[in-house]
Design an enzyme around this catalytic site. Structure first.
Site, PDB file in Angstrom:
ATOM      1  N   GLY A   1      66.890  12.443  28.836  1.00 50.06           N
ATOM      2  CA  GLY A   1      68.557  13.269  28.825  1.00 50.06           C
ATOM      3  C   GLY A   1      68.642  13.935  30.082  1.00 50.06           C
TER       4      GLY A   1
ATOM      5  N   GLY B   1      71.373  11.301  39.712  1.00 53.69           N
ATOM      6  CA  GLY B   1      70.007  10.573  40.127  1.00 53.69           C
ATOM      7  C   GLY B   1      69.961   8.974  38.657  1.00 53.69           C
ATOM      8  CG  HIS B   2      68.821  10.429  34.956  1.00 58.30           C
ATOM      9  ND1 HIS B   2      69.319  11.674  34.725  1.00 58.30           N
ATOM     10  CD2 HIS B   2      67.492  10.516  34.081  1.00 58.30           C
ATOM     11  CE1 HIS B   2      68.040  12.452  34.178  1.00 58.30           C
ATOM     12  NE2 HIS B   2      67.172  11.993  33.994  1.00 58.30           N
TER      13      HIS B   2
ATOM     14  CD  GLN C   1      56.704  12.616  29.879  1.00 61.61           C
ATOM     15  OE1 GLN C   1      56.853  11.978  29.765  1.00 61.61           O
ATOM     16  NE2 GLN C   1      57.319  13.473  30.777  1.00 61.61           N
TER      17      GLN C   1
ATOM     18  CE  LYS D   1      63.157  14.389  40.792  1.00 64.15           C
ATOM     19  NZ  LYS D   1      62.203  14.890  40.198  1.00 64.15           N
TER      20      LYS D   1
ATOM     21  CD  GLN E   1      57.175   9.440  35.633  1.00 65.56           C
ATOM     22  OE1 GLN E   1      57.534  10.206  35.402  1.00 65.56           O
ATOM     23  NE2 GLN E   1      58.864   9.131  36.052  1.00 65.56           N
TER      24      GLN E   1
HETATM   25  O1  PAF Z   1      60.589  10.266  34.297  1.00 63.90           O
HETATM   26  C1  PAF Z   1      61.265  11.162  33.225  1.00 63.90           C
HETATM   27  O2  PAF Z   1      62.215  11.199  33.402  1.00 63.90           O
HETATM   28  C2  PAF Z   1      60.045  10.947  32.323  1.00 63.90           C
HETATM   29  O3  PAF Z   1      58.319  11.402  33.364  1.00 63.90           O
HETATM   30  C3  PAF Z   1      59.793   9.707  31.348  1.00 63.90           C
HETATM   31  C4  PAF Z   1      59.343   8.340  32.744  1.00 63.90           C
HETATM   32  C5  PAF Z   1      60.991   9.038  30.745  1.00 63.90           C
HETATM   33  C6  PAF Z   1      58.840   9.284  30.788  1.00 63.90           C
HETATM   34  O4  PAF Z   1      58.839  10.272  29.755  1.00 63.90           O
END
Ligand code: PAF
Length: 284
Positions: free
Chosen positions: A31, A36-37, A61, A149, A153
């Site tokens: 959220g 970017g999203h 996380q 970015k 990950q």
């Molecule tokens: O990059 C993120 O926003 C988070 O690490 C993800 C991949 C949605 C996992 O919670």
């Protein structure tokens, strides 16, 4: 756009789409959406028939409890933004919906999780792997879209998919930047004005580092980035390393084979920011 909060009704809806032969593109997010999203959503819309976005602030996380509490939550404006793009389904579950039982799974990513973010955010990637594998289980996407970015990950998620043999294609998407170069991040909203004003130095320094890589050694470029960032009293570097894009091991010379990426993490006041830049050089 249809909004679902429970797994069973959401899966029923997605099963009906799959039955029509539609391919599902998935954009997992926490959220506080920004351009970017939305560019991930656009990429998904260009490649898939149905676009699914999830918004879930994954407690597993966050290694820092204060960071979890302070993480921006802006559902109403997130919905408004998604309505401007081609998003078909928004999944917005509660913590108990995603984790009906505590997730005790432990994922091993070897070296990939031991460096950079892994060193400074213990447990972070295990939490990311838990939630991403769980969301993949729920959504069963054909493709999933992640921003570059979060370079490490992305490497971890590709490894997760390989290790678990998950039938999903991971699509890396370009970093989207503000006009002044700051990489877009949900955390940018939390920056105090003076830190926001200093933050464009990050990308300026990375761009200069890219130029310097034509004439300076890896060690000199690293020293340049660290000293330039730290010379601004409002920024404090946590790490900067130049690593191989696949193994994430530090590179010593530019003529080592493979793509090199410079990854940075720093604090702007209390807010932790990350960014990276590719070095496509074979000089020296
Ligand atoms: O990059 C993120 O926003 C988070 O690490 C993800 C991949 C949605 C996992 O919670």
């Amino acid at each position: 756009m249809k909004l679902y909060t429970t797994i069973s009704s959401f899966q029923e809806a997605l099963d009906a789409e799959r039955a029509k032969g539609f391919k599902i593109g998935f954009v997992p997010t926490m959220g506080a959406l920004h351009e970017g999203h939305l560019s991930l959503v656009d990429n998904a819309a260009a490649m898939a028939d149905i676009v699914v976005v999830s918004i879930f602030v994954n407690p597993n996380q966050f290694n820092d409890p204060t960071d979890l509490v302070n993480y921006p939550r802006t559902l109403d404006s997130d919905i408004e933004l998604l309505d401007t793009r081609q998003c078909d389904y928004l999944f917005y579950p509660s913590v108990s919906e995603v984790y009906p039982f505590p997730d005790t799974r432990h994922f091993e990513f070897g070296f990939l999780e031991s460096v950079m973010e892994g060193e400074f955010r213990p447990g972070h990637f295990n939490g990311v792997a838990q939630v991403v594998s769980r969301l993949f289980e729920i959504v069963s996407p054909d493709m999933a879209f992640f921003g570059q970015k979060d370079f490490q990950q992305l490497a971890i998620i590709k490894d997760l998919v390989r290790r678990l043999n998950l039938p999903v294609r991971i699509i890396p998407c370009d970093i989207v930047r503000e006009k002044d170069g700051l990489a877009m991040s949900s955390r940018n909203k939390l920056l105090l004005p003076e830190h926001r004003a200093s933050a464009p130095l990050i990308y300026r320094t990375l761009l200069e580092a890219q130029k310097l890589s034509c004439s300076k050694s890896v060690q000199q470029v690293k020293a340049y980035v660290i000293s330039t960032i730290n010379s601004n009293s409002l920024l404090k570097i946590e790490y900067f390393d130049i690593v191989d894009d696949l193994t994430l091991s530090s590179v010593d010379t530019w003529n080592q084979p493979g793509i090199k990426v410079g990854c940075i993490a720093l604090y702007a006041g209390k807010i932790r920011l990350i960014d990276n830049i590719l070095f496509n050089v074979n000089q020296q």
